[in-house]
Motif scaffolding. Structure first.
Motif, PDB file in Angstrom:
ATOM      1  N   VAL A   1      -0.358  -1.439  36.467  1.00 56.62           N
ATOM      2  CA  VAL A   1      -0.433  -1.784  35.048  1.00 56.62           C
ATOM      3  C   VAL A   1       0.979  -1.920  34.476  1.00 56.62           C
ATOM      4  CG1 VAL A   1      -1.112  -0.966  32.766  1.00 56.62           C
ATOM      5  CG2 VAL A   1      -2.702  -0.725  34.681  1.00 56.62           C
ATOM      6  N   HIS A   2       1.825  -0.963  34.770  1.00 54.99           N
ATOM      7  CA  HIS A   2       3.205  -1.009  34.274  1.00 54.99           C
ATOM      8  C   HIS A   2       3.903  -2.295  34.709  1.00 54.99           C
ATOM      9  CE1 HIS A   2       7.561  -0.416  34.867  1.00 54.99           C
ATOM     10  NE2 HIS A   2       7.499   0.222  33.701  1.00 54.99           N
ATOM     11  N   ASP A   3       3.661  -2.689  35.956  1.00 53.25           N
ATOM     12  CA  ASP A   3       4.380  -3.846  36.499  1.00 53.25           C
ATOM     13  C   ASP A   3       3.895  -5.179  35.933  1.00 53.25           C
ATOM     14  OD1 ASP A   3       5.897  -2.101  37.909  1.00 53.25           O
ATOM     15  OD2 ASP A   3       4.979  -2.498  39.856  1.00 53.25           O
ATOM     16  N   THR A   4       2.801  -5.177  35.182  1.00 56.10           N
ATOM     17  CA  THR A   4       2.403  -6.434  34.537  1.00 56.10           C
ATOM     18  C   THR A   4       3.397  -6.836  33.460  1.00 56.10           C
ATOM     19  OG1 THR A   4       0.976  -5.322  32.892  1.00 56.10           O
ATOM     20  CG2 THR A   4      -0.060  -6.059  34.962  1.00 56.10           C
ATOM     21  N   HIS A   5       4.043  -5.862  32.828  1.00 60.11           N
ATOM     22  CA  HIS A   5       5.016  -6.213  31.789  1.00 60.11           C
ATOM     23  C   HIS A   5       6.463  -5.988  32.232  1.00 60.11           C
ATOM     24  CE1 HIS A   5       5.138  -1.882  30.763  1.00 60.11           C
ATOM     25  NE2 HIS A   5       3.821  -1.918  30.669  1.00 60.11           N
ATOM     26  N   HIS A   6       6.658  -5.347  33.378  1.00 62.41           N
ATOM     27  CA  HIS A   6       8.007  -5.175  33.929  1.00 62.41           C
ATOM     28  C   HIS A   6       7.987  -5.494  35.431  1.00 62.41           C
ATOM     29  CE1 HIS A   6       9.266  -3.390  30.148  1.00 62.41           C
ATOM     30  NE2 HIS A   6      10.503  -3.370  30.610  1.00 62.41           N
ATOM     31  N   PRO A   7       7.711  -6.748  35.780  1.00 60.95           N
ATOM     32  CA  PRO A   7       7.576  -7.088  37.202  1.00 60.95           C
ATOM     33  C   PRO A   7       8.894  -7.209  37.954  1.00 60.95           C
ATOM     34  CG  PRO A   7       7.295  -9.052  35.878  1.00 60.95           C
ATOM     35  CD  PRO A   7       7.408  -7.902  34.916  1.00 60.95           C
ATOM     36  N   LEU A   8       9.992  -7.413  37.259  1.00 59.99           N
ATOM     37  CA  LEU A   8      11.268  -7.680  37.937  1.00 59.99           C
ATOM     38  C   LEU A   8      12.202  -6.476  37.937  1.00 59.99           C
ATOM     39  CD1 LEU A   8      12.099 -11.287  36.665  1.00 59.99           C
ATOM     40  CD2 LEU A   8      10.953 -10.609  38.780  1.00 59.99           C
ATOM     41  N   ALA A   9      12.400  -5.885  36.767  1.00 57.36           N
ATOM     42  CA  ALA A   9      13.369  -4.794  36.661  1.00 57.36           C
ATOM     43  C   ALA A   9      13.012  -3.890  35.500  1.00 57.36           C
ATOM     44  CB  ALA A   9      14.781  -5.353  36.461  1.00 57.36           C
TER      45      ALA A   9
ATOM     46  N   GLY B   1      15.065  -1.941  34.109  1.00 58.08           N
ATOM     47  CA  GLY B   1      16.198  -1.932  33.214  1.00 58.08           C
ATOM     48  C   GLY B   1      16.291  -3.138  32.298  1.00 58.08           C
ATOM     49  N   GLN B   2      15.405  -4.102  32.467  1.00 60.80           N
ATOM     50  CA  GLN B   2      15.379  -5.262  31.584  1.00 60.80           C
ATOM     51  C   GLN B   2      14.238  -5.126  30.581  1.00 60.80           C
ATOM     52  OE1 GLN B   2      14.964  -8.822  33.890  1.00 60.80           O
ATOM     53  NE2 GLN B   2      17.049  -8.738  34.716  1.00 60.80           N
ATOM     54  N   TYR B   3      14.430  -5.698  29.402  1.00 61.76           N
ATOM     55  CA  TYR B   3      13.357  -5.744  28.419  1.00 61.76           C
ATOM     56  C   TYR B   3      12.263  -6.711  28.877  1.00 61.76           C
ATOM     57  CZ  TYR B   3      16.471  -3.333  25.177  1.00 61.76           C
ATOM     58  OH  TYR B   3      17.305  -2.416  24.581  1.00 61.76           O
ATOM     59  N   TYR B   4      11.071  -6.487  28.357  1.00 57.66           N
ATOM     60  CA  TYR B   4       9.964  -7.407  28.652  1.00 57.66           C
ATOM     61  C   TYR B   4      10.342  -8.845  28.334  1.00 57.66           C
ATOM     62  CZ  TYR B   4       5.733 -10.064  27.604  1.00 57.66           C
ATOM     63  OH  TYR B   4       4.786 -11.067  27.527  1.00 57.66           O
ATOM     64  N   GLU B   5      11.014  -9.048  27.210  1.00 54.05           N
ATOM     65  CA  GLU B   5      11.369 -10.400  26.775  1.00 54.05           C
ATOM     66  C   GLU B   5      12.284 -11.111  27.775  1.00 54.05           C
ATOM     67  OE1 GLU B   5       9.677  -8.227  23.538  1.00 54.05           O
ATOM     68  OE2 GLU B   5      11.336  -7.692  24.892  1.00 54.05           O
TER      69      GLU B   5
ATOM     70  N   SER C   1       1.223   2.167  22.426  1.00 54.17           N
ATOM     71  CA  SER C   1       2.259   1.358  21.800  1.00 54.17           C
ATOM     72  C   SER C   1       2.935   0.491  22.852  1.00 54.17           C
ATOM     73  CB  SER C   1       3.308   2.249  21.128  1.00 54.17           C
ATOM     74  OG  SER C   1       4.129   2.875  22.108  1.00 54.17           O
ATOM     75  N   GLU C   2       3.800  -0.389  22.393  1.00 48.64           N
ATOM     76  CA  GLU C   2       4.514  -1.272  23.305  1.00 48.64           C
ATOM     77  C   GLU C   2       5.781  -0.619  23.848  1.00 48.64           C
ATOM     78  OE1 GLU C   2       2.321  -2.748  20.769  1.00 48.64           O
ATOM     79  OE2 GLU C   2       1.481  -2.590  22.783  1.00 48.64           O
ATOM     80  N   GLU C   3       5.794   0.708  23.849  1.00 45.38           N
ATOM     81  CA  GLU C   3       6.867   1.472  24.481  1.00 45.38           C
ATOM     82  C   GLU C   3       6.369   2.217  25.713  1.00 45.38           C
ATOM     83  OE1 GLU C   3      10.027   1.356  23.454  1.00 45.38           O
ATOM     84  OE2 GLU C   3       9.427  -0.031  21.858  1.00 45.38           O
ATOM     85  N   GLY C   4       5.061   2.271  25.893  1.00 44.50           N
ATOM     86  CA  GLY C   4       4.508   3.069  26.977  1.00 44.50           C
ATOM     87  C   GLY C   4       4.100   2.241  28.181  1.00 44.50           C
TER      88      GLY C   4
END
Length: 241
Positions: A112-120, A122-126, A228-231
């Motif tokens: 689930v986490h990797d759906t919004h942070h698939p690459l790194a 340390g990078q923001y979702y955007e 939230s969009e922080e978790g």
């Protein structure tokens, strides 16, 4: 052991600490969410992941303090609490089976986490939206149904024993599965609505856990932080398909 339970986790998100909170809340035991204490809380929490201060420091929160013990990793913490709080089977084989299911839930959380942070991380979702769209599409189409199918089968294999994952009474696995369903409904409401007719047993388990007196009280309280969009569970409409 009569020592108080101390939960060390980030103070502003549910995250992986929520799986531990749910067990403590269901059991009705007193505990301190350390990092939420003003001034001293965050330094105390950070000390649990500082190897210079704590020889057996955890890699990351959550950490549970109980007497002389400092236990890291949510699955490891729940394995300990299961026996302490009566939220796990009495037999070794039952506890190991429940731990296996919790480890599978941990894998699910990571996906689930990797759906919004698939690459790194340390990078923001955007900064990774294109890759996230591809990852989320694969998750919704393939991985999400696979996990839901698996836990539906586990429930079916234990049918006739009260609708629980393991044995004939509620365990920390049921609480964790509740949290997964709640988080997925927040993050992927359209996808989960489409899948809902296939997974009545999982939805029923979610509702039955939410209605338990201690959990219902907790969900109404300020101790239960909102999604939230922080978790881990984040709702980005473009990832919901």
């Amino acid at each position: 052991m009569d020592a108080p339970y101390l939960l060390y986790y980030w103070p502003t998100i549910q995250g992986r600490g929520e799986f531990v909170r749910l067990a403590l809340e269901e059991a009705g035991v007193a505990y301190q969410d350390v990092a939420r204490q003003p001034k001293t809380g965050m330094p105390a929490m950070l000390a649990t992941i500082d190897g210079a201060q704590t020889p057996q420091a955890a890699y990351a929160p959550p950490v549970l303090g109980h007497g002389d013990l400092l236990i890291g990793q949510s699955t490891n913490i729940l394995f300990y609490l299961g026996k302490q709080l009566g939220l796990a089977p009495r037999t070794e084989s039952g506890r190991l089976w429940l731990n296996q299911l919790q480890l599978t839930i941990a894998d699910w959380v990571a996906e689930v986490h990797d759906t919004h942070h698939p690459l790194a991380i340390g990078q923001y979702y955007e900064q990774q939206k294109a890759a996230a769209a591809l990852r989320a599409d694969d998750f919704r189409t393939h991985r999400l149904p696979k996990f839901l199918d698996y836990f539906t089968q586990v429930l079916q294999n234990n049918r006739g024993r009260g609708g629980f994952l393991v044995g004939s009474k509620l365990s920390y696995g049921d609480l964790s599965l509740f949290q997964m369903m709640a988080g997925l409904n927040y993050a992927f409401p359209q996808a989960m609505a489409r899948l809902a007719p296939r997974y009545g047993a999982l939805n029923a388990l979610h509702d039955s856990v939410a209605a338990r007196p201690n959990i219902a009280r907790y969900l109404r309280s300020k101790r239960r932080l909102p999604f939230s969009e922080e978790g881990i569970f984040r709702h980005y409409p473009e990832l919901d398909g």
